[in-house]
Design a protein around this motif. Structure first.
Motif, PDB file in Angstrom:
ATOM      1  N   ASN A   1     -13.931 -27.170  11.338  1.00  0.00           N
ATOM      2  CA  ASN A   1     -13.826 -27.256  10.158  1.00  0.00           C
ATOM      3  C   ASN A   1     -13.189 -25.839   9.638  1.00  0.00           C
ATOM      4  O   ASN A   1     -13.122 -24.521  10.067  1.00  0.00           O
ATOM      5  CB  ASN A   1     -14.931 -26.367   9.479  1.00  0.00           C
ATOM      6  N   HIS A   2     -11.170 -25.977   8.775  1.00  0.00           N
ATOM      7  CA  HIS A   2     -10.738 -25.105   8.580  1.00  0.00           C
ATOM      8  C   HIS A   2     -10.251 -24.071   7.222  1.00  0.00           C
ATOM      9  O   HIS A   2     -10.015 -23.827   7.306  1.00  0.00           O
ATOM     10  CB  HIS A   2      -9.515 -26.187   8.826  1.00  0.00           C
ATOM     11  N   LYS A   3     -11.659 -24.410   6.976  1.00  0.00           N
ATOM     12  CA  LYS A   3     -12.067 -24.297   5.166  1.00  0.00           C
ATOM     13  C   LYS A   3     -12.347 -22.678   5.071  1.00  0.00           C
ATOM     14  O   LYS A   3     -12.841 -22.173   3.946  1.00  0.00           O
ATOM     15  CB  LYS A   3     -12.677 -25.402   4.611  1.00  0.00           C
ATOM     16  N   LEU A   4     -12.062 -22.556   6.003  1.00  0.00           N
ATOM     17  CA  LEU A   4     -13.312 -20.979   6.278  1.00  0.00           C
ATOM     18  C   LEU A   4     -12.119 -19.936   5.201  1.00  0.00           C
ATOM     19  O   LEU A   4     -11.112 -19.944   5.506  1.00  0.00           O
ATOM     20  CB  LEU A   4     -13.569 -20.238   7.452  1.00  0.00           C
ATOM     21  N   SER A   5     -12.498 -19.006   4.510  1.00  0.00           N
ATOM     22  CA  SER A   5     -11.376 -18.464   3.640  1.00  0.00           C
ATOM     23  C   SER A   5     -12.201 -17.471   3.397  1.00  0.00           C
ATOM     24  O   SER A   5     -13.570 -16.454   2.905  1.00  0.00           O
ATOM     25  CB  SER A   5     -11.204 -18.974   2.056  1.00  0.00           C
ATOM     26  N   VAL A   6     -11.578 -15.792   4.133  1.00  0.00           N
ATOM     27  CA  VAL A   6     -12.146 -14.252   4.121  1.00  0.00           C
ATOM     28  C   VAL A   6     -10.291 -13.870   2.699  1.00  0.00           C
ATOM     29  O   VAL A   6      -9.824 -13.430   2.527  1.00  0.00           O
ATOM     30  CB  VAL A   6     -12.111 -13.896   5.348  1.00  0.00           C
TER      31      VAL A   6
ATOM     32  N   ASN B   1      -9.247 -10.394   2.491  1.00  0.00           N
ATOM     33  CA  ASN B   1      -8.311  -9.408   2.961  1.00  0.00           C
ATOM     34  C   ASN B   1      -7.710  -8.652   2.706  1.00  0.00           C
ATOM     35  O   ASN B   1      -7.014  -8.629   1.593  1.00  0.00           O
ATOM     36  CB  ASN B   1      -6.944 -10.476   3.438  1.00  0.00           C
ATOM     37  N   THR B   2      -8.170  -7.221   3.161  1.00  0.00           N
ATOM     38  CA  THR B   2      -8.370  -6.088   2.125  1.00  0.00           C
ATOM     39  C   THR B   2      -6.621  -6.211   2.065  1.00  0.00           C
ATOM     40  O   THR B   2      -6.051  -5.509   1.263  1.00  0.00           O
ATOM     41  CB  THR B   2      -9.025  -4.643   2.933  1.00  0.00           C
ATOM     42  N   LEU B   3      -5.817  -6.666   3.225  1.00  0.00           N
ATOM     43  CA  LEU B   3      -4.642  -6.314   2.759  1.00  0.00           C
ATOM     44  C   LEU B   3      -3.557  -6.837   1.559  1.00  0.00           C
ATOM     45  O   LEU B   3      -2.571  -6.354   1.407  1.00  0.00           O
ATOM     46  CB  LEU B   3      -3.922  -6.573   4.567  1.00  0.00           C
ATOM     47  N   LYS B   4      -4.201  -7.675   1.525  1.00  0.00           N
ATOM     48  CA  LYS B   4      -3.732  -8.557   0.823  1.00  0.00           C
ATOM     49  C   LYS B   4      -4.377  -8.737  -0.771  1.00  0.00           C
ATOM     50  O   LYS B   4      -4.018  -8.637  -1.630  1.00  0.00           O
ATOM     51  CB  LYS B   4      -3.811 -10.549   0.603  1.00  0.00           C
ATOM     52  N   ARG B   5      -5.548  -7.985  -0.826  1.00  0.00           N
ATOM     53  CA  ARG B   5      -6.575  -7.611  -1.656  1.00  0.00           C
ATOM     54  C   ARG B   5      -6.973  -9.396  -2.802  1.00  0.00           C
ATOM     55  O   ARG B   5      -6.645  -9.939  -3.387  1.00  0.00           O
ATOM     56  CB  ARG B   5      -5.707  -7.172  -2.629  1.00  0.00           C
ATOM     57  N   ASN B   6      -7.022  -9.938  -2.055  1.00  0.00           N
ATOM     58  CA  ASN B   6      -7.332 -11.735  -1.899  1.00  0.00           C
ATOM     59  C   ASN B   6      -8.368 -11.971  -1.198  1.00  0.00           C
ATOM     60  O   ASN B   6      -7.956 -12.392   0.321  1.00  0.00           O
ATOM     61  CB  ASN B   6      -5.670 -12.173  -2.390  1.00  0.00           C
ATOM     62  N   LYS B   7      -8.255 -13.333  -1.474  1.00  0.00           N
ATOM     63  CA  LYS B   7      -8.676 -14.202   0.144  1.00  0.00           C
ATOM     64  C   LYS B   7      -7.738 -14.845  -0.036  1.00  0.00           C
ATOM     65  O   LYS B   7      -7.092 -15.946  -0.575  1.00  0.00           O
ATOM     66  CB  LYS B   7      -9.716 -15.295  -1.311  1.00  0.00           C
ATOM     67  N   GLU B   8      -8.361 -15.354   1.357  1.00  0.00           N
ATOM     68  CA  GLU B   8      -6.924 -16.366   1.999  1.00  0.00           C
ATOM     69  C   GLU B   8      -7.883 -17.192   3.390  1.00  0.00           C
ATOM     70  O   GLU B   8      -8.755 -17.020   3.900  1.00  0.00           O
ATOM     71  CB  GLU B   8      -6.405 -15.278   3.097  1.00  0.00           C
ATOM     72  N   VAL B   9      -7.148 -18.069   4.048  1.00  0.00           N
ATOM     73  CA  VAL B   9      -7.953 -19.000   4.133  1.00  0.00           C
ATOM     74  C   VAL B   9      -7.050 -18.962   5.075  1.00  0.00           C
ATOM     75  O   VAL B   9      -6.423 -17.642   6.007  1.00  0.00           O
ATOM     76  CB  VAL B   9      -6.669 -20.516   3.839  1.00  0.00           C
ATOM     77  N   PHE B  10      -8.334 -18.497   6.009  1.00  0.00           N
ATOM     78  CA  PHE B  10      -8.496 -18.226   8.160  1.00  0.00           C
ATOM     79  C   PHE B  10      -8.380 -18.793   8.713  1.00  0.00           C
ATOM     80  O   PHE B  10      -8.410 -19.946   9.216  1.00  0.00           O
ATOM     81  CB  PHE B  10      -9.687 -17.844   8.563  1.00  0.00           C
ATOM     82  N   GLU B  11      -6.566 -18.654   8.896  1.00  0.00           N
ATOM     83  CA  GLU B  11      -6.428 -19.236  10.497  1.00  0.00           C
ATOM     84  C   GLU B  11      -5.895 -17.842  11.189  1.00  0.00           C
ATOM     85  O   GLU B  11      -5.235 -17.406  11.919  1.00  0.00           O
ATOM     86  CB  GLU B  11      -4.616 -19.958   9.647  1.00  0.00           C
ATOM     87  N   PRO B  12      -6.756 -18.138  12.417  1.00  0.00           N
ATOM     88  CA  PRO B  12      -6.270 -17.674  14.081  1.00  0.00           C
ATOM     89  C   PRO B  12      -5.322 -18.094  14.562  1.00  0.00           C
ATOM     90  O   PRO B  12      -4.613 -19.063  13.904  1.00  0.00           O
ATOM     91  CB  PRO B  12      -7.488 -18.240  14.780  1.00  0.00           C
TER      92      PRO B  12
END
Length: 490
Positions: free
Chosen positions: A2-7, A9-20
């Motif tokens: 499942n690739h839909k995890l979004s977290v 990111n304090t660095l961007k001050r926004n939720k982002e899709v998590f991609e390792p």
RNA sequence: GGUCUCGUGACCGAGUGGCUAGGUACCGGUCUGCAAAACCGUCGACAGCGGUUCGAAUCCGCUCGAGACCUCCA
């Protein structure tokens, strides 16, 4: 996978899709405790928040290397050169070896985290075991020209760094403001070129017990360095996630970025995640404020603010009822509410094993499962998962009362949902019975049979006497329509 | 002082434009010799003022209030 995890990111001050960086592998570093004191509720929040992330990543199929350090050296008492190593100071007070103190509190931390059902990380490095790596990193920063020696100590040149890079990209600080607002009453600033410079290596004062040799002086590493050095060693020059408490955002994490930029020419990680604080009467619970409640005090109820003891699972559930990025306010009332809510879910999970299946149903358990997945994938929205589980609890209870129909498939789905989300991801499980439970079980059966006998003879004086006596032992007798049951209150 | 965050019903706490989570407490009910427990149901809110919009808890502005970081801190 499942690739839909979004977290978030304090660095961007926004939720982002998590991609390792190297799927399916995930590298994750979290700032662990400084082992000079007993673990308190705040430690639990951080550990549990990232435990949830760890568990969810595993659930999604990722292979995770989770590194959480133990800080057993390095933190200065303050930024002045009088800064005695925290561990050494504590050791002197207690007449113990510094490493004895570190070991003791490390064990305490492990004990408490085990009780809270926090999974242990893949690697748990000690700062004291990585002096060589830290010295190596200082050399690189010196060679690059972004650090300078002053009286045997090494400082990071933040002003110079900021000319080429951005010191403040994570925390939103502006260097000019920092330079303007630095406190004047701090002593020992004369070694630094600028007040914002931070120590990479500190020369040890004669009375300083914890000390290591280095090319510059006998001393000890600065307090931001260990995470950079150990993160690099175990996860590489750039890894996926770096986590920690919000109070570490500045200057700790900001400085980690600066150190990595110079020594590795890149940010240490791609996603910065921060858990928020626990408050007490609206104020941050913290050691320096003297208002923190130790975890053991919760488990035993031995604190003046606690009306009674709260089990580790109650603490865990209480924390998970709030989103990790929100502040969470402590109160006895909230804790008791959490406890009851949790017991209700666990009771429903148990009930699933004795539910009678019906031929048809209009409950869409597949959709319910998907809602739980979606909630977790939306920046680990554990309160939403709990809300969904509560909804299912209502359905389970209704089915038990024959007011709702569930098919065999429905029941299997619900079992799987509870096993996956409640047990595996949220890490909530029924409190373990004590090891004498078999004996107690037998005793209770016997005692209750006497009571039943008395009741049948309408000898209520005797039956109530038995019930009241058991109540005094914290055993609650429940007369249900399908017979009598009991529960031991803790 | 600088930077930032937040103010949701009795309490805790989700929710980034319309379908108004969830838990606990209260109240009502089921069960019961009584009680407790358990289960079911109901009530109940978006700090204030103004603006944008067909429509705002949700976006914008102002006011009031609380907090975090700037020093070790999960």
């Amino acid at each position: 996978m499942n690739h839909k995890l979004s977290v978030y990111n304090t660095l961007k001050r926004n939720k982002e899709v998590f991609e390792p960086l190297n799927s399916p592998h995930v590298g994750m570093y979290v700032c662990g405790p400084t082992v000079y004191g007993d673990p308190h509720l705040g430690h639990a929040r951080s550990a549990i928040s990232f435990d949830i992330l760890f568990r969810h990543l595993l659930h999604l199929g990722y292979k995770v290397r989770y590194v959480r350090n133990i800080t057993d050296v390095g933190h200065l008492e303050n930024d002045a050169d009088a800064g005695e190593d925290k561990l050494a100071k504590k050791a002197r007070l207690e007449q113990l070896e510094p490493m004895e103190v570190a070991k003791y509190y490390t064990d305490r931390y492990h004990d408490m985290m085990d009780l809270l059902n926090v999974k242990r990380p893949s690697i748990e490095p000690n700062a004291s075991g990585h002096i060589i790596e830290q010295i190596e990193m200082i050399k690189q920063i010196l060679d690059a020209g972004f650090a300078y020696e002053s009286n045997g100590s090494i400082y990071f040149d933040v002003v110079k760094y900021n000319q080429e890079y951005d010191y403040g990209k994570l925390s939103g600080r502006i260097l000019e403001d920092l330079l303007a607002t630095t406190r004047e009453n701090l002593e020992g600033q004369e070694e630094k070129r600028n007040s914002v410079d931070f120590a990479l290596w500190k020369k040890a004062q004669p009375e300083h017990i914890m000390r290591w040799d280095s090319p510059w002086s006998v001393g000890f590493p600065g307090w931001h360095l260990e995470c950079s050095a150990m993160g690099r060693k175990y996860l590489g020059e750039q890894f996926d996630i770096h986590g920690g408490g919000m109070d570490l955002l500045f200057p700790h994490h900001e400085s980690e970025i600066a150190q990595s930029q110079i020594s590795n020419h890149q940010d240490p990680c791609r996603y910065w995640m921060h858990n928020n604080m626990i408050t007490i009467n609206g104020q941050k619970m913290g050691k320096s404020l003297g208002n923190s409640i130790m975890l053991e005090e919760f488990f035993t109820g031995s604190h003046k603010l606690l009306e009674r003891a709260y089990s580790p699972m109650t603490i865990r559930f209480f924390i998970l009822q709030a989103h990790y990025r929100s502040t969470l306010d402590f109160s006895n009332e909230a804790l008791q509410a959490a406890e009851k809510g949790m017991k209700r879910l666990l009771q429903a999970q148990k009930l699933l094993n004795s539910l009678q299946a019906q031929a048809s149903s209009n409950i869409d358990t597949k959709a319910l499962k998907q809602r739980c997945e979606d909630a977790m994938n939306d920046d680990l929205n554990t309160p939403m998962v709990i809300a969904h589980l509560s909804e299912m609890t209502r359905i389970i209870n209704a089915a038990n009362d024959k007011k709702e129909n569930l098919t065999t498939d429905n029941i299997a789905d619900l079992k799987e949902i509870f096993a996956t989300f409640l047990t595996k991801i949220l890490g909530i499980k029924a409190e373990t019975e004590n090891n004498q439970s078999q004996t107690v079980e037998g005793l209770m059966e016997m005692v209750l049979s006497f009571r039943q006998q008395a009741k049948e003879q309408k000898d209520y004086a005797t039956s109530d006497k038995i019930r009241d006596g058991l109540n005094k032992l914290n055993i609650v007798v429940k007369d249900g329509k399908d017979g009598v049951s009991w529960v031991l209150n803790d």
